[in-house]
Design a protein around this motif. Structure first.
Motif, PDB file in Angstrom:
ATOM      1  N   ASN A 233       0.804  -1.247   0.000  1.00 17.16           N
ATOM      2  CA  ASN A 233       0.000   0.000   0.000  1.00 17.16           C
ATOM      3  C   ASN A 233       0.828   1.283   0.000  1.00 17.16           C
ATOM      4  N   GLU A 234       2.141   1.191  -0.208  1.00 20.50           N
ATOM      5  CA  GLU A 234       2.968   2.417  -0.252  1.00 20.50           C
ATOM      6  C   GLU A 234       3.821   2.397  -1.522  1.00 20.50           C
ATOM      7  N   LEU A 235       3.531   3.355  -2.409  1.00 20.02           N
ATOM      8  CA  LEU A 235       4.324   3.429  -3.641  1.00 20.02           C
ATOM      9  C   LEU A 235       5.770   3.782  -3.316  1.00 20.02           C
ATOM     10  N   ALA A 236       6.703   3.260  -4.094  1.00 19.59           N
ATOM     11  CA  ALA A 236       8.102   3.707  -3.966  1.00 19.59           C
ATOM     12  C   ALA A 236       8.177   5.149  -4.429  1.00 19.59           C
ATOM     13  N   SER A 237       9.049   5.945  -3.807  1.00 13.50           N
ATOM     14  CA  SER A 237       9.148   7.355  -4.212  1.00 13.50           C
ATOM     15  C   SER A 237       9.887   7.483  -5.542  1.00 13.50           C
ATOM     16  N   SER A 238      10.766   6.548  -5.824  1.00 12.40           N
ATOM     17  CA  SER A 238      11.556   6.606  -7.067  1.00 12.40           C
ATOM     18  C   SER A 238      12.146   5.229  -7.334  1.00 12.40           C
ATOM     19  N   ASN A 239      12.638   5.053  -8.559  1.00  8.31           N
ATOM     20  CA  ASN A 239      13.406   3.837  -8.860  1.00  8.31           C
ATOM     21  C   ASN A 239      14.610   3.728  -7.937  1.00  8.31           C
ATOM     22  N   ALA A 240      15.258   4.868  -7.686  1.00  8.13           N
ATOM     23  CA  ALA A 240      16.486   4.865  -6.881  1.00  8.13           C
ATOM     24  C   ALA A 240      16.226   4.375  -5.450  1.00  8.13           C
ATOM     25  N   GLN A 241      15.038   4.643  -4.945  1.00  4.39           N
ATOM     26  CA  GLN A 241      14.721   4.168  -3.592  1.00  4.39           C
ATOM     27  C   GLN A 241      14.773   2.628  -3.545  1.00  4.39           C
ATOM     28  N   LEU A 242      14.305   1.997  -4.620  1.00  2.00           N
ATOM     29  CA  LEU A 242      14.328   0.527  -4.669  1.00  2.00           C
ATOM     30  C   LEU A 242      15.762   0.014  -4.822  1.00  2.00           C
ATOM     31  N   VAL A 243      16.562   0.726  -5.610  1.00  4.35           N
ATOM     32  CA  VAL A 243      17.981   0.343  -5.764  1.00  4.35           C
ATOM     33  C   VAL A 243      18.703   0.494  -4.423  1.00  4.35           C
ATOM     34  N   ALA A 244      18.468   1.625  -3.764  1.00  5.94           N
ATOM     35  CA  ALA A 244      19.173   1.899  -2.499  1.00  5.94           C
ATOM     36  C   ALA A 244      18.846   0.833  -1.455  1.00  5.94           C
ATOM     37  N   ARG A 245      17.584   0.386  -1.440  1.00 12.61           N
ATOM     38  CA  ARG A 245      17.223  -0.633  -0.439  1.00 12.61           C
ATOM     39  C   ARG A 245      17.935  -1.953  -0.708  1.00 12.61           C
ATOM     40  N   ILE A 246      18.008  -2.376  -1.967  1.00 10.07           N
ATOM     41  CA  ILE A 246      18.640  -3.678  -2.232  1.00 10.07           C
ATOM     42  C   ILE A 246      20.153  -3.571  -2.011  1.00 10.07           C
ATOM     43  N   ALA A 247      20.733  -2.397  -2.318  1.00 10.10           N
ATOM     44  CA  ALA A 247      22.172  -2.201  -2.058  1.00 10.10           C
ATOM     45  C   ALA A 247      22.433  -2.268  -0.557  1.00 10.10           C
ATOM     46  N   LYS A 248      21.548  -1.674   0.221  1.00 16.24           N
ATOM     47  CA  LYS A 248      21.715  -1.685   1.680  1.00 16.24           C
ATOM     48  C   LYS A 248      21.624  -3.118   2.231  1.00 16.24           C
ATOM     49  N   ILE A 249      20.652  -3.870   1.729  1.00 19.97           N
ATOM     50  CA  ILE A 249      20.504  -5.263   2.191  1.00 19.97           C
ATOM     51  C   ILE A 249      21.758  -6.051   1.837  1.00 19.97           C
ATOM     52  N   SER A 250      22.268  -5.830   0.627  1.00 19.59           N
ATOM     53  CA  SER A 250      23.470  -6.560   0.205  1.00 19.59           C
ATOM     54  C   SER A 250      24.644  -6.254   1.140  1.00 19.59           C
ATOM     55  N   ARG A 251      24.836  -4.967   1.450  1.00 18.57           N
ATOM     56  CA  ARG A 251      25.960  -4.604   2.333  1.00 18.57           C
ATOM     57  C   ARG A 251      25.743  -5.167   3.731  1.00 18.57           C
ATOM     58  N   LEU A 252      24.485  -5.159   4.196  1.00 21.28           N
ATOM     59  CA  LEU A 252      24.197  -5.754   5.517  1.00 21.28           C
ATOM     60  C   LEU A 252      24.562  -7.237   5.530  1.00 21.28           C
ATOM     61  N   LEU A 253      24.404  -7.882   4.355  1.00 21.04           N
ATOM     62  CA  LEU A 253      24.744  -9.305   4.242  1.00 21.04           C
ATOM     63  C   LEU A 253      26.221  -9.501   3.862  1.00 21.04           C
ATOM     64  N   GLU A 254      26.976  -8.421   3.974  1.00 25.58           N
ATOM     65  CA  GLU A 254      28.416  -8.434   3.727  1.00 25.58           C
ATOM     66  C   GLU A 254      28.773  -8.793   2.292  1.00 25.58           C
ATOM     67  N   ARG A 255      27.946  -8.323   1.372  1.00 25.85           N
ATOM     68  CA  ARG A 255      28.261  -8.478  -0.047  1.00 25.85           C
ATOM     69  C   ARG A 255      28.332  -7.087  -0.650  1.00 25.85           C
ATOM     70  N   GLU A 256      29.494  -6.727  -1.172  1.00 25.86           N
ATOM     71  CA  GLU A 256      29.678  -5.381  -1.728  1.00 25.86           C
ATOM     72  C   GLU A 256      28.935  -5.255  -3.061  1.00 25.86           C
ATOM     73  N   VAL A 257      28.705  -4.025  -3.460  1.00 28.00           N
ATOM     74  CA  VAL A 257      27.954  -3.736  -4.683  1.00 28.00           C
ATOM     75  C   VAL A 257      28.926  -3.320  -5.783  1.00 28.00           C
ATOM     76  N   ALA A 258      28.735  -3.881  -6.976  1.00 25.55           N
ATOM     77  CA  ALA A 258      29.676  -3.632  -8.086  1.00 25.55           C
ATOM     78  C   ALA A 258      29.451  -2.269  -8.728  1.00 25.55           C
ATOM     79  N   THR A 259      30.521  -1.645  -9.141  1.00 23.10           N
ATOM     80  CA  THR A 259      30.438  -0.448  -9.984  1.00 23.10           C
ATOM     81  C   THR A 259      30.187  -0.914 -11.429  1.00 23.10           C
TER      82      THR A 259
END
Ligand code: KMH
Ligand code: ZN
Length: 273
Positions: A233-259
């Motif tokens: 029931n809550e729209l994402a504010s932007s595409n970037a918000q969805l990217v930022a969340r998955i990047a954060k989860i990855s780092r929390l799981l100790e997996r770095e994000v590729a450039t």
């Protein structure tokens, strides 16, 4: 484990402005959304083009404008869609390949797509694969159901596809394979050696399957093409918000994000930048 490659699928062909007012439509809007996604951790942008009225198009000049606008703003791996929208002809769908993007999607079979049929005749698919090879474009093999992965394995044996392949498991399309952990794990067991893979979970599965893919060593696609919600029931504010969340989860799981540069090396992309 390899660093995580995040693909941002910012527009797609089906989502409308009525469903989400922040859906990027014009080349400039798509480029701005892409830059925001790259800053949040994306290294690939999966592009669809739209006409000014929001309808989907595979027009080469529109793609050319989008790609130029994106390249002006940021470095990112450009992946054009050759799926386009349901009902487009193979010739229409092939149009952006002549712009020599680094990557393009290659749908590996026909699938019911909600109330429609997304047609991918075997001879057209072979034509798409050949055209990508001619233009030096790395395909991303779109797998909507398990038989499509069987086809990819057969094509590798026959030499229609050559070398290491990158797969996208698109799970949760009504008519395609279910967006479940069991489905994703099964598909992973069927991959040819030396493959890379990403998952595009549709709707709420975007978060859940994306998180599972991080744990399983795969990669993740997020964005409005597949899901416009941040939570129920809550729209994402932007595409970037969805990217930022998955990047954060990855780092929390100790997996770095590729450039983007690191992702190019991981995917074996050497030309067309
Ligand atoms: N719009 C879908 C019918 C792709 O980009 O290659 C097909 C699609 C897949 O979006
Ligand atoms: Zn797409």
């Amino acid at each position: 484990m390899q660093k995580l490659i995040i693909t941002a699928a910012v527009t797609g062909a089906e989502v409308t402005h009525e469903q989400h007012s922040a859906l990027p439509i014009s080349p400039d809007e798509i480029a701005i959304a892409t830059e925001e996604c790259v800053k949040a951790g994306a290294s690939i942008v999966h592009l669809h083009a739209r006409n000014a009225d929001g309808s989907p198009t595979q027009d080469r000049e529109t793609y050319r404008e989008i790609i130029a606008a994106v390249r002006k703003r940021c470095d990112v791996i450009i992946q054009v869609s050759t799926g386009g929208a349901v009902g487009m002809t193979p010739i229409e769908r092939l149009a952006p390949l002549s712009l020599a993007p680094e990557m393009a999607t290659l749908s590996m079979g026909t699938v019911n797509f909600g109330a429609d049929v997304f047609m991918n005749h075997p001879s057209d698919m072979e034509d798409f694969a050949r055209t990508m090879q001619e233009h030096g474009v790395k395909p991303e093999l779109e797998i909507f159901d398990s038989g499509m992965l069987t086809t990819a394995n057969r094509w590798l044996k026959k030499g229609i596809l050559k070398g290491s392949q990158h797969f996208d498991f698109v799970l949760g399309i009504p008519g395609g394979m279910a967006a479940t952990a069991e489905a994703l794990i099964y598909l992973k067991t069927q991959l040819p050696a030396n493959s890379t893979w990403t998952v595009a979970g549709i709707g709420s599965a975007q978060l859940q399957l994306g998180t599972l893919a991080i744990i399983l060593g795969g990669h993740v696609r997020v964005g409005f093409e597949d899901n416009i919600y941040y939570r129920k029931n809550e729209l994402a504010s932007s595409n970037a918000q969805l990217v930022a969340r998955i990047a954060k989860i990855s780092r929390l799981l100790e997996r770095e994000v590729a450039t983007p540069s690191e992702a190019r090396v991981m995917l074996g992309i050497t030309g067309n930048a």
